[in-house]
Write a protein that holds these residues in place. Structure first.
Motif, mmCIF file in Angstrom:
data_model
loop_
_atom_site.group_PDB
_atom_site.id
_atom_site.type_symbol
_atom_site.label_atom_id
_atom_site.label_comp_id
_atom_site.label_asym_id
_atom_site.label_seq_id
_atom_site.Cartn_x
_atom_site.Cartn_y
_atom_site.Cartn_z
ATOM 1 N N ARG A 197 -0.107 -13.667 5.002
ATOM 2 C CA ARG A 197 -0.146 -12.340 4.388
ATOM 3 C C ARG A 197 1.062 -12.210 3.462
ATOM 4 O O ARG A 197 2.145 -12.694 3.769
ATOM 5 C CB ARG A 197 -0.125 -11.235 5.443
ATOM 6 C CG ARG A 197 -0.474 -9.878 4.862
ATOM 7 C CD ARG A 197 -0.566 -8.811 5.918
ATOM 8 N NE ARG A 197 0.735 -8.347 6.337
ATOM 9 C CZ ARG A 197 0.938 -7.194 6.972
ATOM 10 N NH1 ARG A 197 -0.093 -6.420 7.251
ATOM 11 N NH2 ARG A 197 2.132 -6.834 7.341
ATOM 12 N N PHE A 198 0.828 -11.517 2.376
ATOM 13 C CA PHE A 198 1.836 -11.477 1.322
ATOM 14 C C PHE A 198 2.388 -10.067 1.162
ATOM 15 O O PHE A 198 1.740 -9.078 1.489
ATOM 16 C CB PHE A 198 1.240 -11.943 -0.017
ATOM 17 C CG PHE A 198 0.754 -13.357 0.002
ATOM 18 C CD1 PHE A 198 1.586 -14.396 -0.354
ATOM 19 C CD2 PHE A 198 -0.544 -13.651 0.409
ATOM 20 C CE1 PHE A 198 1.134 -15.701 -0.322
ATOM 21 C CE2 PHE A 198 -0.999 -14.954 0.431
ATOM 22 C CZ PHE A 198 -0.151 -15.975 0.066
ATOM 23 N N GLY A 199 3.564 -10.006 0.622
ATOM 24 C CA GLY A 199 4.194 -8.754 0.234
ATOM 25 C C GLY A 199 4.902 -8.957 -1.082
ATOM 26 O O GLY A 199 4.905 -10.067 -1.646
ATOM 27 N N SER A 200 5.488 -7.915 -1.608
ATOM 28 C CA SER A 200 6.182 -8.051 -2.882
ATOM 29 C C SER A 200 7.297 -7.025 -2.974
ATOM 30 O O SER A 200 7.241 -5.964 -2.355
ATOM 31 C CB SER A 200 5.209 -7.876 -4.057
ATOM 32 O OG SER A 200 4.775 -6.537 -4.139
ATOM 33 N N VAL A 201 8.290 -7.370 -3.742
ATOM 34 C CA VAL A 201 9.344 -6.432 -4.122
ATOM 35 C C VAL A 201 9.307 -6.312 -5.639
ATOM 36 O O VAL A 201 8.881 -7.237 -6.341
ATOM 37 C CB VAL A 201 10.728 -6.903 -3.636
ATOM 38 C CG1 VAL A 201 10.800 -6.880 -2.131
ATOM 39 C CG2 VAL A 201 11.027 -8.297 -4.149
ATOM 40 N N ARG A 202 9.758 -5.188 -6.133
ATOM 41 C CA ARG A 202 9.564 -4.897 -7.544
ATOM 42 C C ARG A 202 10.851 -4.375 -8.170
ATOM 43 O O ARG A 202 11.601 -3.619 -7.527
ATOM 44 C CB ARG A 202 8.458 -3.847 -7.690
ATOM 45 C CG ARG A 202 7.972 -3.641 -9.102
ATOM 46 C CD ARG A 202 6.923 -2.572 -9.138
ATOM 47 N NE ARG A 202 7.523 -1.250 -9.179
ATOM 48 C CZ ARG A 202 7.037 -0.231 -9.874
ATOM 49 N NH1 ARG A 202 5.929 -0.375 -10.537
ATOM 50 N NH2 ARG A 202 7.630 0.939 -9.864
ATOM 51 N N THR A 203 11.096 -4.782 -9.370
ATOM 52 C CA THR A 203 12.182 -4.199 -10.158
ATOM 53 C C THR A 203 11.611 -3.791 -11.504
ATOM 54 O O THR A 203 10.659 -4.401 -12.010
ATOM 55 C CB THR A 203 13.333 -5.199 -10.380
ATOM 56 O OG1 THR A 203 12.839 -6.315 -11.116
ATOM 57 C CG2 THR A 203 13.908 -5.673 -9.063
#
Lengths: 254, 473
Positions: free
Chosen positions: B225-231
């Motif tokens: 399962r994947f997640g993400s962080v964002r800028t």
């Protein structure tokens, strides 16, 4: 001689970029020092990680691009001609350690607009034999991301493989994303705290100015497989099925 | 020139001789070295794996990645008590197919608890050419069991993993694990210490009253399962960056803190400038500390106490009535002791008598208890699928068995689910032969702890099955 000159120039540029962006990562607080970050030139981090890990160069990692509703997705790899153009959600396979340019268009939410995000594949999965296509790295371009990009901003997402032992109850990729980081933070290191960084997605508003764009803008030359092992019904159109691809492009939806 | 040449030759000869002396012992040592095999095999069934009479095989199947190097207990006359690593040989990379076979077998057998053919895999290994071993070859002995078999010398955290691919241990973040006892060993009788997520353990008391905990194997289901962080950066974000650099404003706030007037005043007040002035003004003698010091001089009090002592010394001159009685008694004693009548002390000794009796057993009535091995609960955990996506339901099967002769008591099987798994309410079941209860409680990490408690003691060499469902998040 020109090749050597170009190589040395490239090395100098990369070194300069590293030196310029390195202190930013070093200045931040963290449990460890992460020399790599998402602000490095596209392809740099993936190339470094591929050299360190000695990945199987023949392995093609499935990638799935999802849009808010519909649209077309084109994949470039160091050529101004797309290797594959298909309707969203699009799934293809590409070699790790490279970056690729995408073209997103025909979105009903943004008529007449197109954006050119890039994806940088840092790592790969190790699924059971024959199941690789069932577990692609999802590239989810949300409507908020696209709005930010079309307004001239640069949205960078670092997609990580979540650590199951510290997993959140909700899906962190879509409904419950981690908080947007400060631009001065190292998103790569932040993602490393939650899991294993797999991909850097850069979504900007830059549009190719014309045929004189350098080839490096379209990617670092990694192998792209349009997807022989793409599950049926995923919306992926193979290059061999050009009739369907043209129809999909004409409709803008599939 | 010639002499120099000769000296160089002499030097070279001495060097060669020294080099020979240096390497000679090494050669001798290396020739005498015998490399012990990393893993050893046995062609005899360990005593703990001997089949016990009346054993009811369980509908479970533990497997090792290489199916070809395991033997089924059916017809082999052996009942395994643990899975033994087949060490010392490189395993082929066909674990995916093998494990799928194992899963398929487990699925087919899970619904048939009373199956006549046991699917337990004997983990000990018997090489094909065991009888044709030549002198000089390594001697194979018994391998180490990887699951706890009742012997305390084996750590419980060594657990077998049932995975769809051999790389599950190398890339655990791509899998959802359940079972085993990771990190600290779980001790269920001491406030559940060491019960981590993913752990599946059995707690029980043997016939001696000892409270024990055993762990199951570990099941791996491929479910990344994947997640993400964002800028977000850009023109506006650049302004934010400037403001962030204005986080140097925060530094100014920090400066305000360091320049806190109150702290400076406190320091100024604490300075002894006033005292200096006092000393200059001759107020030193009038300072309260000095007065107190003088008032606390113990000499005055001591003198007062000494005065009291003096009074005590003089006190014998004063006779009270009660003192008169004591003085008279003392005078009488003095008179008594002046005589030649010394006090006579008599003592008598009474001998103690001891009675001892010895009873001899004339007749024994009863049945001899031929049970020897103490009870031990072994649990094997299985999943009905080796791959799952978020939203899929996995059916877990826990086979438990008392592998010892004696009964075990207060048996409870505890499963602390990983946060990626959500228990399906009401799906837990225990087979009819072993009634019990199931309790579900949150584990504080987003998932649940399932506790299965058996109502009755688990007799020796008997077992049962527990099933429940969980949804992959």
């Amino acid at each position: 001689m020109p090749i050597a000159h170009e190589s040395s120039l490239r090395t100098a540029i990369i070194t300069l970029a590293f030196l310029l962006t390195g202190p930013t990562a070093f200045a931040q607080s963290g449990a460890y020092y992460e020399p790599l970050n998402e602000k490095l030139p596209p392809g740099f981090t993936a190339d470094i990680m591929a050299r360190v890990r000695h990945d199987d160069m023949f392995w093609l990692q499935p990638v799935r691009v999802e849009l808010p509703t519909a649209g077309t997705v084109s994949v470039y790899s160091a050529t101004p001609v797309p290797i594959v153009t298909t309707s969203a959600p699009a799934q293809f396979s590409a070699s790790t350690g490279h970056f690729y340019r995408l073209r997103i268009a025909d979105m009903p939410e943004f008529p007449g607009e197109e954006i050119y995000p890039s994806i940088e594949i840092l790592d790969r999965l190790h699924p059971p034999a024959g199941s690789a296509a069932n577990y692609p790295i999802p590239v989810v371009l949300t409507e908020a991301d696209l709005k930010e990009a079309l307004s001239g901003r640069m949205v960078t997402r670092v997609i990580y493989l979540e650590n199951p032992r510290s997993a959140a109850q909700k899906d962190p990729l879509r409904r419950n994303p981690r908080a947007t980081l400060d631009p001065t933070d190292n998103a790569l290191q932040e993602a490393g705290m939650y899991g294993r960084p797999m991909m850097i997605v850069r979504i900007g508003g830059r549009i190719p100015s014309g045929p004189n764009m350098p080839l490096s803008y379209f990617g670092s030359g990694g192998t792209v497989d349009p997807g022989d092992s793409v599950p049926a019904g995923s919306g992926v159109v193979k290059l061999s099925d050009r009739k369907r691809a043209v129809e999909s492009l004409a409709r803008g939806n599939d | 020139m010639k002499s120099r040449h000769l000296s160089s030759r002499r030097l070279m000869a001495w060097s060669l001789l020294g080099f020979g002396l240096i390497i000679a012992p090494g050669c001798g040592l290396s020739s005498g070295l015998h490399r012990e095999p990393d893993h050893v095999y046995s062609d005899t069934t360990p005593p703990m794996l001997q089949q016990q009479p009346g054993v009811q095989p369980l509908p479970a199947r533990a497997h090792y990645p290489d199916e070809n190097e395991t033997m089924s207990a059916t017809g082999s006359g052996a009942q395994p008590d643990g899975v033994v690593r087949l060490g010392g040989k490189q395993q082929p990379s066909t674990a995916g197919e093998l494990s799928r076979t194992a899963i398929a077998n487990s699925k087919s057998n899970a619904a048939k608890p009373s199956a006549q053919h046991s699917e337990f895999v004997l983990a000990s290994y018997q090489p094909d050419d065991a009888n044709s071993s030549h002198p000089g070859e390594p001697v194979f002995t018994q391998a180490d069991p990887r699951l706890e078999t009742g012997d305390k010398c084996f750590p419980r955290n060594q657990m077998e993993t049932i995975a769809p691919a051999p790389l599950a241990d190398l890339f655990p973040d791509e899998y959802v694990f359940d079972g085993g006892d990771r990190d600290l060993s779980a001790a269920m009788h001491t406030n559940r210490s060491g019960l981590d997520t993913e752990d599946t353990v059995a707690a029980f008391a043997d016939h001696t009253g000892e409270l024990r905990t055993t762990a199951s194997n570990r099941v791996a289901v491929y479910a990344p399962r994947f997640g993400s962080v964002r800028t977000v950066t850009g023109l506006v974000a650049d302004v934010k960056v400037d403001k962030a650099i204005g986080a140097k404003d925060n530094i100014t706030v920090g400066n305000l803190k360091t320049g806190n007037a109150a702290q400076e005043n406190v320091h100024d007040t604490s300075l002894s400038g006033l005292e200096t002035r006092d000393r200059v003004d001759g107020m030193k003698g009038a300072l309260p500390p000095m007065q107190n010091k003088r008032m606390e001089i113990a000499g005055q009090n001591r003198k007062v106490d000494e005065g009291h002592e003096g009074r005590d010394v003089k006190s014998p001159g004063i006779f009270h009535r009660k003192d008169g009685i004591e003085i008279a008694e003392q005078m009488q004693n003095a008179i008594t002791w002046t005589r030649d009548q010394f006090p006579v002390i008599t003592a008598t000794t009474t001998n103690a008598s001891e009675i001892s009796a010895r009873f001899k057993v004339q007749q024994k009535v009863g049945v001899k208890d031929e049970r020897e091995t103490r009870g031990n609960v072994r649990i094997v955990k299985l999943a009905d699928r080796d791959e799952a996506r978020p939203g899929d339901t996995i059916t877990f099967t826990i086979n438990f068995q008392n592998t010892g002769d004696f009964d075990v008591y207060d048996v409870s099987i505890v499963d602390n689910l990983t946060p990626r798994l959500a228990y399906v309410s009401g799906s837990a079941e225990i087979d009819e032969k072993h009634p019990g209860e199931v309790s579900v409680e949150p584990n504080g990490e987003g998932s649940e702890i399932l506790t299965f408690k058996l109502d009755k003691p688990l007799k020796g060499h008997t077992g049962g099955t527990i099933t429940f469902e969980a949804v992959v998040r």
